[in-house]
Design an enzyme around this catalytic site. Structure first.
Site, PDB file in Angstrom:
ATOM      1  N   SER A 113      12.151  68.859  63.688  1.00  0.00           N
ATOM      2  CA  SER A 113      12.337  67.549  63.064  1.00  0.00           C
ATOM      3  C   SER A 113      13.739  66.979  63.238  1.00  0.00           C
ATOM      4  CB  SER A 113      12.019  67.642  61.571  1.00  0.00           C
ATOM      5  OG  SER A 113      12.777  68.668  60.949  1.00  0.00           O
TER       6      SER A 113
ATOM      7  N   HIS B 146      17.173  65.854  55.726  1.00  0.00           N
ATOM      8  CA  HIS B 146      17.172  65.510  57.148  1.00  0.00           C
ATOM      9  C   HIS B 146      18.188  64.395  57.407  1.00  0.00           C
ATOM     10  CE1 HIS B 146      13.322  67.693  57.208  1.00  0.00           C
ATOM     11  NE2 HIS B 146      13.550  67.831  58.506  1.00  0.00           N
TER      12      HIS B 146
END
Length: 268
Positions: A43, A250
């Site tokens: 990711s 993230h």
């Protein structure tokens, strides 16, 4: 270690410019046109957290705001295969991401290892449970990094080298999540934040060692994110997001464009 592919290409083009009167310019232009880049990984490479996801990528959540797509947009390689996928582990790379690699591939990027080490479960444990339980789970992840992850990384790196032996391979690391003694007044304890940062350093060191042993470049992003961690007041990382839990921890779009992209560009 292989020299950066675009540095080598630049040298070739400079020589070609000097020899253009003798007809070498067309050959150099052809070499540039044949440049191929493949972006593998999890990711952090697909761009989770940056938004504007390509609907065609489904659960992989690839976005044009991710550093591989940004690099390709500015350098215009002849071929660009963007196969990084949210949630990917080493076995997913081996099973699903290697097809675009071949002997003509010039550049490969990858982030991998965080999911193998239990990144998501570590963060869930630390957010929901006690400091002692958090630290215990972090230490469990570090033990996995010591005992099992190196062999799994070897499998991935061997496969990349076998399929694309002429490529410049850039292995990127992960940022530290927290600025200690920063602006956060709620959430995790400082002890938990320090343990998580230490685990990130531990993971990066293991990845860097395996990359170096395979002759690949390791590109650390820890320095680029310094001053932009969670609790910094200018974060390039999402904190826990209960409305979109998958984007928690993230990089934001700024983390991709101002953190990962320049680090990758310098290493490529």
């Amino acid at each position: 270690m292989k020299m950066p592919r675009f540095a080598a290409l630049a040298s070739t083009l400079l020589l070609a410019a000097g020899a253009a009167l003798f007809g070498a310019g067309q050959a150099a232009a052809a070499a540039q046109a044949d440049f191929g880049y493949v972006a593998l990984g999890d990711s952090y490479s697909s761009g989770v957290g940056a938004g504007n996801y390509d609907s065609g990528s489904g659960a992989c959540k690839r976005t044009p705001r991710a550093y591989p797509a940004l690099w390709a947009a500015s350098h215009a390689p002849q071929t660009f295969s963007f196969v990084a996928c949210s949630g990917a582990r080493t076995n997913d790379v081996l099973a699903n991401q290697l097809t675009p690699l071949n002997s003509g591939t010039d550049l490969v990027s990858i982030t991998i290892g965080g999911n193998d080490a239990g990144f998501s479960d570590v963060m869930t444990t630390c957010v929901l449970q006690s400091e002692s339980t958090c630290v215990s789970r972090v230490n469990e992840a570090k033990a996995y990094v010591n005992s099992t992850l190196p062999g799994r990384l070897d499998q991935v790196y061997n496969a990349i080298d076998s399929r694309s032996p002429n490529a410049r391979v850039v292995v990127l690391g992960y940022p530290r999540f927290y600025k200690l003694n920063g602006t956060c007044t709620t959430g995790l304890t400082e002890g938990e934040r320090a343990a998580i940062n230490g685990a990130a350093d531990h993971l990066n060191a293991a990845i860097a060692k395996r990359a170096a042993d395979h002759g690949f470049a390791f590109a650390s992003v820890a320095g680029a994110f310094t001053g932009h961690e969670i609790c910094s007041g200018s974060a390039w990382l999402h904190s826990v997001n209960w409305l979109n839990i998958g984007e928690s921890y993230h990089p934001t779009a700024a983390g991709q464009s101002s953190g990962y992209l320049p680090v990758f560009t310098n290493a490529a």
